[in-house]
Each structure stands twice: as structure tokens, then as C-alpha cells.
Design an enzyme around this catalytic site. Structure first.
Site, PDB file in Angstrom:
ATOM      1  N   GLY A 185      38.029  -0.636  47.000  1.00 53.54           N
ATOM      2  CA  GLY A 185      37.479   0.071  48.157  1.00 53.54           C
ATOM      3  C   GLY A 185      38.161  -0.323  49.444  1.00 53.54           C
ATOM      4  O   GLY A 185      37.522  -0.483  50.487  1.00 53.54           O
TER       5      GLY A 185
ATOM      6  N   ASN B 166      34.675  -5.144  46.235  1.00 56.17           N
ATOM      7  CA  ASN B 166      34.068  -4.627  47.451  1.00 56.17           C
ATOM      8  C   ASN B 166      33.516  -3.219  47.305  1.00 56.17           C
ATOM      9  O   ASN B 166      32.492  -2.887  47.891  1.00 56.17           O
ATOM     10  CB  ASN B 166      35.106  -4.644  48.586  1.00 56.17           C
ATOM     11  CG  ASN B 166      34.679  -3.794  49.767  1.00 56.17           C
ATOM     12  OD1 ASN B 166      33.795  -4.174  50.540  1.00 56.17           O
ATOM     13  ND2 ASN B 166      35.286  -2.623  49.899  1.00 56.17           N
TER      14      ASN B 166
ATOM     15  N   SER C 296      24.934  -7.672  49.311  1.00 52.06           N
ATOM     16  CA  SER C 296      24.275  -7.134  50.502  1.00 52.06           C
ATOM     17  C   SER C 296      22.989  -7.894  50.769  1.00 52.06           C
ATOM     18  O   SER C 296      22.393  -8.485  49.856  1.00 52.06           O
ATOM     19  CB  SER C 296      23.958  -5.645  50.294  1.00 52.06           C
ATOM     20  OG  SER C 296      23.104  -5.149  51.306  1.00 52.06           O
TER      21      SER C 296
ATOM     22  N   TYR D  70      20.093   0.707  45.145  1.00 48.50           N
ATOM     23  CA  TYR D  70      21.143  -0.098  45.769  1.00 48.50           C
ATOM     24  C   TYR D  70      20.781  -1.582  45.733  1.00 48.50           C
ATOM     25  O   TYR D  70      21.619  -2.443  45.404  1.00 48.50           O
ATOM     26  CB  TYR D  70      21.330   0.371  47.209  1.00 48.50           C
ATOM     27  CG  TYR D  70      22.465  -0.291  47.950  1.00 48.50           C
ATOM     28  CD1 TYR D  70      23.781   0.050  47.676  1.00 48.50           C
ATOM     29  CD2 TYR D  70      22.214  -1.223  48.947  1.00 48.50           C
ATOM     30  CE1 TYR D  70      24.832  -0.539  48.366  1.00 48.50           C
ATOM     31  CE2 TYR D  70      23.251  -1.819  49.643  1.00 48.50           C
ATOM     32  CZ  TYR D  70      24.558  -1.476  49.360  1.00 48.50           C
ATOM     33  OH  TYR D  70      25.586  -2.073  50.054  1.00 48.50           O
TER      34      TYR D  70
ATOM     35  N   ALA E  31      18.811  -3.080  43.616  1.00 48.54           N
ATOM     36  CA  ALA E  31      18.912  -3.549  42.227  1.00 48.54           C
ATOM     37  C   ALA E  31      20.355  -3.835  41.855  1.00 48.54           C
ATOM     38  O   ALA E  31      20.653  -4.850  41.212  1.00 48.54           O
ATOM     39  CB  ALA E  31      18.320  -2.498  41.286  1.00 48.54           C
ATOM     40  N   SER E  32      21.258  -2.955  42.258  1.00 48.58           N
ATOM     41  CA  SER E  32      22.666  -3.151  41.908  1.00 48.58           C
ATOM     42  C   SER E  32      23.233  -4.390  42.582  1.00 48.58           C
ATOM     43  O   SER E  32      23.984  -5.164  41.965  1.00 48.58           O
ATOM     44  CB  SER E  32      23.491  -1.915  42.289  1.00 48.58           C
ATOM     45  OG  SER E  32      23.626  -1.766  43.689  1.00 48.58           O
ATOM     46  N   LYS E  33      22.886  -4.606  43.822  1.00 48.86           N
ATOM     47  CA  LYS E  33      23.429  -5.753  44.551  1.00 48.86           C
ATOM     48  C   LYS E  33      22.796  -7.074  44.102  1.00 48.86           C
ATOM     49  O   LYS E  33      23.470  -8.109  44.058  1.00 48.86           O
ATOM     50  CB  LYS E  33      23.247  -5.550  46.054  1.00 48.86           C
ATOM     51  CG  LYS E  33      24.069  -4.396  46.617  1.00 48.86           C
ATOM     52  CD  LYS E  33      25.557  -4.614  46.417  1.00 48.86           C
ATOM     53  CE  LYS E  33      26.405  -3.568  47.111  1.00 48.86           C
ATOM     54  NZ  LYS E  33      27.849  -3.827  46.980  1.00 48.86           N
TER      55      LYS E  33
END
Length: 242
Positions: free
Chosen positions: A11, A89, A141, A154, A156-158
Site C-alpha cells: 500500500g 501497511n 490501528s 475493521y 476485528a481485522s486490526k
């Protein structure tokens, strides 16, 4: 172009990834810059780095597509060898209140952000272990630490990335490979374009949003030789948010 002792940044075309790539180039690192939908931005970044005397190559793939990632990275490993550093990233968000959160938005965020961690690092870890050195840095994050309203997917993913990185750090320590996370707060990127800053700023003790360059400065240090005794850590760059 030789990319000896290079760092792969995902990214890299915009936002925090771009700032990290530029800071690493200024610190003397060769770069392999990943992009997906921001090909034009990645090309402009490459022009800027090369015109300044740096070394950068580009690679494009969709982090959510495991087979595509593996094929692209296999070619990169064959051409450049294992990286010195990897900066995980790239990520996406698709915000909504949980009752209105679609299955598609849940799946797309988890597949890109959390599955992407596996898809990217799994082909790279064994080659890095063979040379017994390296740095892995994952951008998570504040949402992965405290949770954010409207960002269940978001967050949960982080949070998953934090757990995965901590476990991976234990596995790779004996190979002198460090694994750390940076958890940015509210940073001045496209991702906060529609955020209600009037409601967010009172929660930030420093009273302002952060700059991508402030995240990048920490990334450069964690990818350095001097950071060799720092691993399994999550360091927040958030202006004092709790």
C-alpha cells in the site's frame, strides 16, 4: 535494478504507506513498493524516489487473492532474494453500524486486512529465516486496541493482526527476525476524509490529528539495525488517546 537489502512496503502509493516508503528511501533503503488500485500513485512515488537517488521497484497484486500474491512474491524472491524488511501497511475499511453491516463488507475487510497478513508473509518468512535476519512491521490501528463505533469489521481485522504479529514474533525470534506493530490513531489520510473530526478531536489529548510522517519516523527506526532488541510490541502513535 539491484534491490540488495530491500524493504517491501504494501500500500505504498498513498497515505501512511507512501510516507513510510519515502522515509525509508531517505534512510538509504532500497524498496519494493506494492500497489493494488493505486498504480498511478505508485509510479509517481517511484519517480520521486529514483529522481532523489533512491532505488525502488514496483509490484502489483490484490492482497486478498492468495494465489496471485504467492505467484508475484515467488517471482520477486527469485529476482531480488528475501527482503530485509516487510511493512504490512495496505488495508481497507467499509464502515457501518453492525446491524447494517453486510456480509460482503465483513468478508472484504477481513480478507484484505487479516487474511492479507497471512497471504503476504507466509511466502516470505521461510526465505527470511534461511538468512536469519530481518524486520517485520504490521500497521494496525487504535481500532484494533479499543474498538471503534461503526468499525466492527475493521476493528476485528486490526485486533487479529496484533494477535498474529505477537505470535509470529515468538516463532521468529530465534532467527533474529523481529515482528512489531504500529497502531496509528487519527492520521491525516484519505481514510478520515469523512470522519467527524469535531467529535474526534476532544478525545485526543494533543488536540490535533497526526501526520503520516510521524508514523513513518517510527517505522524507519523499527526497521533499523538499532531496533534489533525490540520485538512483539504494539506501539501507538495516537496523540495520547486511551
Amino acid at each position: 535494478m539491484s534491490l540488495e537489502r530491500y524493504v517491501l512496503v504494501t500500500g505504498a502509493g498513498r497515505g501512511i504507506g507512501r510516507a513510510i516508503a519515502l522515509a525509508l528511501a531517505s534512510a538509504g533503503h532500497a524498496l519494493l513498493a506494492h500497489y493494488h488500485r493505486s498504480a498511478e500513485e505508485a509510479r509517481r512515488l517511484q519517480e520521486e524516489v529514483v529522481s532523489g537517488g533512491g532505488r525502488m521497484e514496483l509490484v502489483g497484486f490484490d492482497l486478498a487473492n492468495r494465489e496471485e500474491v504467492a505467484a508475484r512474491l515467488e517471482a520477486c524472491l527469485e529476482e531480488y532474494g528475501p527482503p530485509w524488511g516487510v511493512v504490512c501497511n495496505a488495508g481497507i475499511c467499509a464502515d457501518n453500524a453492525f446491524p447494517a453491516l453486510s456480509a460482503e463488507d465483513w468478508d472484504s475487510v477481513l480478507r484484505t486486512n487479516l487474511d492479507g497478513f497471512y497471504n503476504l508473509l507466509h511466502p516470505l518468512v521461510l526465505p527470511m529465516c534461511r538468512v536469519r535476519r530481518g524486520r517485520i512491521l504490521a500497521l494496525t490501528s487504535v481500532a484494533g486496541i479499543t474498538g471503534n463505533r461503526g468499525q466492527v469489521n475493521y476493528s476485528a481485522s486490526k485486533a487479529g493482526i496484533i494477535g498474529a504479529a505477537k505470535a509470529l514474533a515468538v516463532e521468529l525470534a530465534s532467527r533474529s527476525i523481529t515482528v512489531n506493530c504500529i497502531a496509528p490513531g487519527v492520521i491525516d489520510t484519505e481514510m478520515i476524509r469523512d470522519a467527524p473530526l469535531d467529535k474526534i478531536l476532544p478525545a485526543i489529548p494533543l488536540g490535533r490529528i497526526g501526520r503520516p510522517e510521524e508514523v513513518a519516523a517510527l517505522a524507519v527506526f523499527l526497521l533499523s539495525e538499532e531496533a534489533g532488541y525490540i520485538t512483539r510490541q504494539v506501539i501507538s502513535v495516537n496523540g495520547g488517546m486511551v
